[in-house]
Write a protein that holds these residues in place. Structure first.
Motif, PDB file in Angstrom:
ATOM      1  N   GLU A  16      -1.870   1.985   3.630  1.00 28.38           N
ATOM      2  CA  GLU A  16      -1.379   1.008   4.603  1.00 28.38           C
ATOM      3  C   GLU A  16      -2.416   0.656   5.663  1.00 28.38           C
ATOM      4  N   GLN A  17      -3.531   1.413   5.725  1.00 33.47           N
ATOM      5  CA  GLN A  17      -4.579   1.069   6.678  1.00 33.47           C
ATOM      6  C   GLN A  17      -5.214  -0.276   6.348  1.00 33.47           C
ATOM      7  N   SER A  18      -5.239  -0.623   5.070  1.00 33.22           N
ATOM      8  CA  SER A  18      -6.026  -1.808   4.691  1.00 33.22           C
ATOM      9  C   SER A  18      -5.357  -2.710   3.674  1.00 33.22           C
ATOM     10  N   ILE A  19      -4.136  -2.388   3.225  1.00 27.36           N
ATOM     11  CA  ILE A  19      -3.540  -3.162   2.134  1.00 27.36           C
ATOM     12  C   ILE A  19      -3.244  -4.601   2.545  1.00 27.36           C
ATOM     13  N   VAL A  20      -3.056  -4.838   3.844  1.00 29.70           N
ATOM     14  CA  VAL A  20      -2.742  -6.200   4.289  1.00 29.70           C
ATOM     15  C   VAL A  20      -3.990  -7.057   4.464  1.00 29.70           C
ATOM     16  N   ALA A  21      -5.184  -6.450   4.301  1.00 34.48           N
ATOM     17  CA  ALA A  21      -6.421  -7.158   4.642  1.00 34.48           C
ATOM     18  C   ALA A  21      -6.581  -8.461   3.876  1.00 34.48           C
TER      19      ALA A  21
ATOM     20  N   GLY B  32      -3.111  -5.169  -2.658  1.00 35.18           N
ATOM     21  CA  GLY B  32      -2.446  -6.208  -1.871  1.00 35.18           C
ATOM     22  C   GLY B  32      -2.704  -7.596  -2.400  1.00 35.18           C
ATOM     23  N   GLY B  33      -3.931  -7.852  -2.832  1.00 40.01           N
ATOM     24  CA  GLY B  33      -4.271  -9.172  -3.354  1.00 40.01           C
ATOM     25  C   GLY B  33      -3.481  -9.525  -4.594  1.00 40.01           C
ATOM     26  N   TYR B  34      -3.340  -8.583  -5.517  1.00 45.25           N
ATOM     27  CA  TYR B  34      -2.614  -8.875  -6.753  1.00 45.25           C
ATOM     28  C   TYR B  34      -1.112  -8.973  -6.529  1.00 45.25           C
TER      29      TYR B  34
ATOM     30  N   TRP C 242       5.622  -8.110  -0.784  1.00 49.57           N
ATOM     31  CA  TRP C 242       5.673  -7.008  -1.745  1.00 49.57           C
ATOM     32  C   TRP C 242       4.661  -5.914  -1.443  1.00 49.57           C
ATOM     33  N   ILE C 243       3.697  -6.165  -0.577  1.00 49.82           N
ATOM     34  CA  ILE C 243       2.792  -5.082  -0.190  1.00 49.82           C
ATOM     35  C   ILE C 243       3.534  -4.051   0.666  1.00 49.82           C
TER      36      ILE C 243
ATOM     37  N   ASP D 100      -6.172 -12.840  -5.315  1.00 53.06           N
ATOM     38  CA  ASP D 100      -6.415 -11.911  -6.419  1.00 53.06           C
ATOM     39  C   ASP D 100      -7.907 -11.791  -6.724  1.00 53.06           C
ATOM     40  N   THR D 101      -8.623 -12.909  -6.681  1.00 50.93           N
ATOM     41  CA  THR D 101     -10.066 -12.876  -6.944  1.00 50.93           C
ATOM     42  C   THR D 101     -10.808 -12.128  -5.842  1.00 50.93           C
ATOM     43  N   ALA D 102     -10.427 -12.382  -4.593  1.00 49.93           N
ATOM     44  CA  ALA D 102     -11.058 -11.670  -3.478  1.00 49.93           C
ATOM     45  C   ALA D 102     -10.831 -10.177  -3.590  1.00 49.93           C
TER      46      ALA D 102
END
Length: 513
Positions: free
Chosen positions: A35-40, A163-165, A174-175, A309-311
């Motif tokens: 959760e530290q970075s999933i929203v990035a 998070g991206g996918y 959904w993240i 998703d690509t990022a």
């Protein structure tokens, strides 16, 4: 014959299933670190939907600051109330806050929910690490702490990829929804595995005042920086008041910690030069690690025109390089009994790699991946070497406190890094956006800029915005590289001691006898 073996695991009852416990703890740690970075990678989408570019930095830093402040308190509470009950509370709070995040309809609602999520996430990490010390003998503890460091680093960097996918195929909400099944699995495993673990019965005076002063002081300084990024004048009374209140809070925190019987942060231990230097290097290491996990996917989207998703996929080289560097560092330390060369190599290469990222266009996939691999390896080299050097510099009975201090330094570095660099980025983007926008100041400039930059077309307007954004990112990366140059100057002053338990250390002990 059994007496000499007792000290190796004084708290570990014979019927505790160690591997089952470790699995449950790693799952809990993964949740907290993720959760530290999933929203990035989905920050632009969240900001567009909730109309909150001004507060974008707080979506991440709110979680990090909250988890940092409560980390030492959870550890001491678990000494009194038991690991199982405190870890259960942390997981339940984390899951409930995740539901609130998924259902947020405004940016302030999301930020408040992220604060609650951080209050739970801090317990996931700190109590799990304390539990490992309860069930694993001291001789084997380094191996399991290595597993923990690996899970933490991989989860922190894999967060944007996941998070991206999720955002691409489902939605950004959904993240947070994904935490519910993972949290329930962790809860079941932890409740079952820790049911035989006894309560230590140790009593602690928890320094609530120190925690309150630290949280208030740090929040005041970070809010001041955020307001600066929003374009507020530093001479405004409210801005000056926030900075003054924050600094006063931190000064009072230091005063409180010097007089507290059981302080939140053991400042006396920072008087040991090796501990102070390693905590500083780990702070700077996570300053870069968490910040890059936020800034790189944002750059790939805004400047490179990549989808979420690509990022996310393009972060994989950095994600894989960090644990590989950490593994190599651990093996080299075991072989040589030395840690300073690894730390020095890592902190010298990191700023060079960040400068490389500043000048490699985000559209150049292969060169950017190679530079990210170099950066990941340099960060990975520093993680276990800094921890082991700290543990090696204190008496065995203080290893637990020293380990907690390094964990605190990492969390604090991530929180400050995201807050500072994201705030600077917003200020730079606003300044660049003013040159290519017909709007005049405020959040509308950022929203207009992001919408144009993320337009699928390459018409002149979008190209001009992307060029302005790339200039802002390049300046930010150069600033970040400048910050990371602090570490080598201190590591050069590090006095190396042969590691306890290494072949060289055993030979030295035999010669002394």
């Amino acid at each position: 014959m059994s007496a000499p073996q007792a000290p190796s695991a004084p708290h570990s009852p014979p019927d505790v299933p160690v591997m089952q416990v470790i699995f449950g703890l790693m799952l809990a740690i993964m949740l907290g670190a993720l959760e530290q970075s999933i929203v990035a990678v989905v920050l632009p989408e969240i900001a567009l939907q909730l109309n909150g570019f001004e507060d974008m930095a707080w979506v991440i830093s709110a979680y990090l600051v909250a988890s940092t402040v409560v980390t030492p308190i959870y550890g001491k509470l678990s000494d009194v109330l038991g690991r199982r009950s405190v870890l259960t509370f942390s997981i339940v709070l984390f899951v409930l806050a995740s539901i609130a995040c998924a259902m947020a309809t405004t940016m302030p609602m999301l930020i408040v929910a992220r604060i609650l999520q951080g209050l739970g996430g801090g317990g996931l990490i700190s109590v799990s690490q304390a539990t490992i010390a309860d069930v694993v003998p001291l001789r084997e503890r380094g191996k399991y702490q290595g597993y923990v460091s690996g899970v933490w680093a991989v989860a922190s960097m894999a967060g944007p990829v996941i998070g991206g996918y999720l955002a691409h195929f489902l939605s950004w909400r959904w993240i947070f929804w994904i935490n519910i099944p993972l949290g329930l699995i962790a809860l079941i495993v932890v409740r079952r595995a820790l049911r035989h673990l006894p309560v230590s019965g140790r009593k602690h005076r928890i320094d609530y005042l120190g925690a309150l002063l630290f949280g208030g002081g740090l929040s005041g300084v970070l809010v001041f920086l955020t307001r600066m990024g929003q374009g507020h004048s530093p001479l405004e009374p409210q801005t000056i008041g926030l900075l003054a209140a924050g600094l006063i809070g931190l000064v009072l925190f230091i005063w409180q910690e010097r007089r507290a019987v059981d302080p939140v942060i053991p400042l006396k231990m920072l008087a040991v030069p090796t501990v102070a230097i390693c905590c500083l290097t780990l702070f700077l290491c996570f300053f870069q690690l968490i910040a890059m996990s936020v800034l790189l996917p944002l750059r790939f989207q805004v400047v490179g025109g990549a989808g979420a998703d690509t990022a996310a996929l393009r972060l994989v080289p950095l994600t894989l390089a960090i644990p590989f560097g950490a593994y190599a560092s651990g093996r080299l330390m075991s072989w040589s009994g030395r840690y300073k060369p690894l730390q020095l190599a890592g902190c010298l290469v990191a700023p060079i790699a960040i400068v490389g990222l500043a000048f490699v266009p985000p559209q150049a996939v292969v060169p950017a991946a190679l530079v990210m691999i170099v950066l990941g390896l340099s960060i990975g080299l520093q993680l276990p070497s800094g921890l082991v050097a700290t543990q090696n510099s204190v008496p065995p009975q203080q290893v637990g406190i020293a380990t907690a201090l390094t964990a605190f330094s990492r969390l604090l570095g991530g929180a400050v890094g995201v807050a500072v660099l994201t705030t600077v980025l917003i200020a730079l983007l606003r300044h660049s956006g003013m040159a290519v926008s017909d709007l005049h100041g405020g959040e509308d400039v950022l929203m207009s800029m992001f919408r144009r930059a993320m337009d699928a077309g390459d018409q002149g307007d979008a190209a001009a915005v992307r060029e302005a954004a790339e200039h802002a990112f390049r300046l930010l990366f150069l600033m970040s590289a400048g910050v990371s140059l602090i570490a080598p100057f201190f590591v050069m002053r590090l006095k190396e001691k042969t590691l306890r338990g290494s072949p060289a250390g055993a030979a030295a002990s035999a010669a002394a006898e």
